[in-house]
Scaffold this active site. Structure first.
Site, short mmCIF file in Angstrom:
data_model
loop_
_atom_site.label_atom_id
_atom_site.label_comp_id
_atom_site.label_asym_id
_atom_site.label_seq_id
_atom_site.Cartn_x
_atom_site.Cartn_y
_atom_site.Cartn_z
N GLN A 46 0.85 -1.19 0.00
CA GLN A 46 0.00 0.00 0.00
C GLN A 46 0.88 1.24 0.00
O GLN A 46 1.90 1.28 0.69
CB GLN A 46 -0.88 -0.01 1.26
CG GLN A 46 -1.87 1.13 1.36
CD GLN A 46 -2.78 0.97 2.57
OE1 GLN A 46 -3.30 -0.11 2.83
NE2 GLN A 46 -2.96 2.04 3.31
N ARG A 59 2.79 14.93 13.71
CA ARG A 59 1.94 13.75 13.50
C ARG A 59 2.65 12.56 14.14
O ARG A 59 3.75 12.22 13.75
CB ARG A 59 1.71 13.49 12.02
CG ARG A 59 0.93 14.58 11.31
CD ARG A 59 0.78 14.24 9.82
NE ARG A 59 0.10 15.26 9.07
CZ ARG A 59 -1.17 15.21 8.69
NH1 ARG A 59 -1.92 14.16 9.01
NH2 ARG A 59 -1.70 16.18 7.98
N HIS A 62 2.74 7.00 15.77
CA HIS A 62 1.72 6.07 15.30
C HIS A 62 2.31 4.71 14.98
O HIS A 62 3.50 4.59 14.66
CB HIS A 62 1.06 6.62 14.03
CG HIS A 62 0.40 7.94 14.23
ND1 HIS A 62 0.26 8.85 13.21
CD2 HIS A 62 -0.13 8.54 15.33
CE1 HIS A 62 -0.35 9.94 13.67
NE2 HIS A 62 -0.60 9.77 14.95
N ASP A 169 -3.42 12.80 18.67
CA ASP A 169 -2.03 12.86 19.12
C ASP A 169 -1.91 13.54 20.49
O ASP A 169 -1.05 13.18 21.29
CB ASP A 169 -1.16 13.57 18.09
CG ASP A 169 -1.01 12.75 16.82
OD1 ASP A 169 -1.20 11.52 16.87
OD2 ASP A 169 -0.70 13.34 15.77
#
Length: 187
Positions: A46, A59, A62, A169
């Site tokens: 992907q 950001r 994650h 976040d």
């Protein structure tokens, strides 16, 4: 392609060969053969792209829990970021350690982040386009994040303004309070 290993085993900088002249440049951003020659054999499934308009936006951090953990190959096509990888594998000799690399459209560097690591970035310019390949599909059920300012990790992001963070976040759990399920040697 040139591989530059970082202080975290498995996390490496990839520098493509750039061919330029008065018209511009050409480079391969991915080739299974060229990447295999430098020891990266992930099968990417992907491609993702994000845009961030604001300088100083953060950001991360994650990741996706197992069984949908993802390795990432990240790069910037416009602007610049401070890109961070954090070892989240319990039992790892480098558990909770992090590395930061500047990625930019100008330096054309990429960062390879293996499974078992968290990832985040802070924009160093306005209008950042960020592209990345992953070796596992997105899973909403396994999508996770931890606090960008977890004191047990202590990433040096520089100044972070609250308005440059998403609610996810800002309100993420600390690593010790998360359900991160990465185990060294199993991921």
């Amino acid at each position: 392609m040139k591989r530059i290993d970082t202080a975290l085993p498995g996390v490496c900088i990839v520098e493509p060969q750039v061919f330029g002249d008065h018209r511009g440049y050409f480079m391969e951003t991915y080739s299974t053969r060229a990447f295999a020659e430098i020891g990266i054999t992930n099968e990417f499934v992907q491609d993702n792209q994000s845009f961030t308009a604001q300088k100083g936006a953060l950001r991360g951090i994650h990741f996706q829990n197992a069984p949908m953990a993802q390795a990432k190959l990240v790069r910037v096509t416009k602007g610049a970021v401070l890109d961070v990888a954090v070892d989240l594998r319990k039992g790892s000799p480098t558990y909770r350690q992090w590395v930061a690399v500047e990625l930019s459209a100008e330096n054309k560097r990429m960062l390879m982040i293996p499974r078992g690591f968290g990832h985040g970035f802070k924009t160093l310019t306005e209008d950042v386009e960020f592209c990345y390949k992953v070796d596992n599909l997105y899973s909403k059920e396994c999508d996770r994040g931890i606090r960008f300012d977890d004191p047990t990790i202590a990433v040096d992001w520089g100044e972070v303004r609250e308005e440059c963070l998403s609610a996810k976040d800002m309100n993420g759990p600390l690593l010790d309070d998360s359900d991160c399920n990465f185990i060294y040697g199993e991921i």
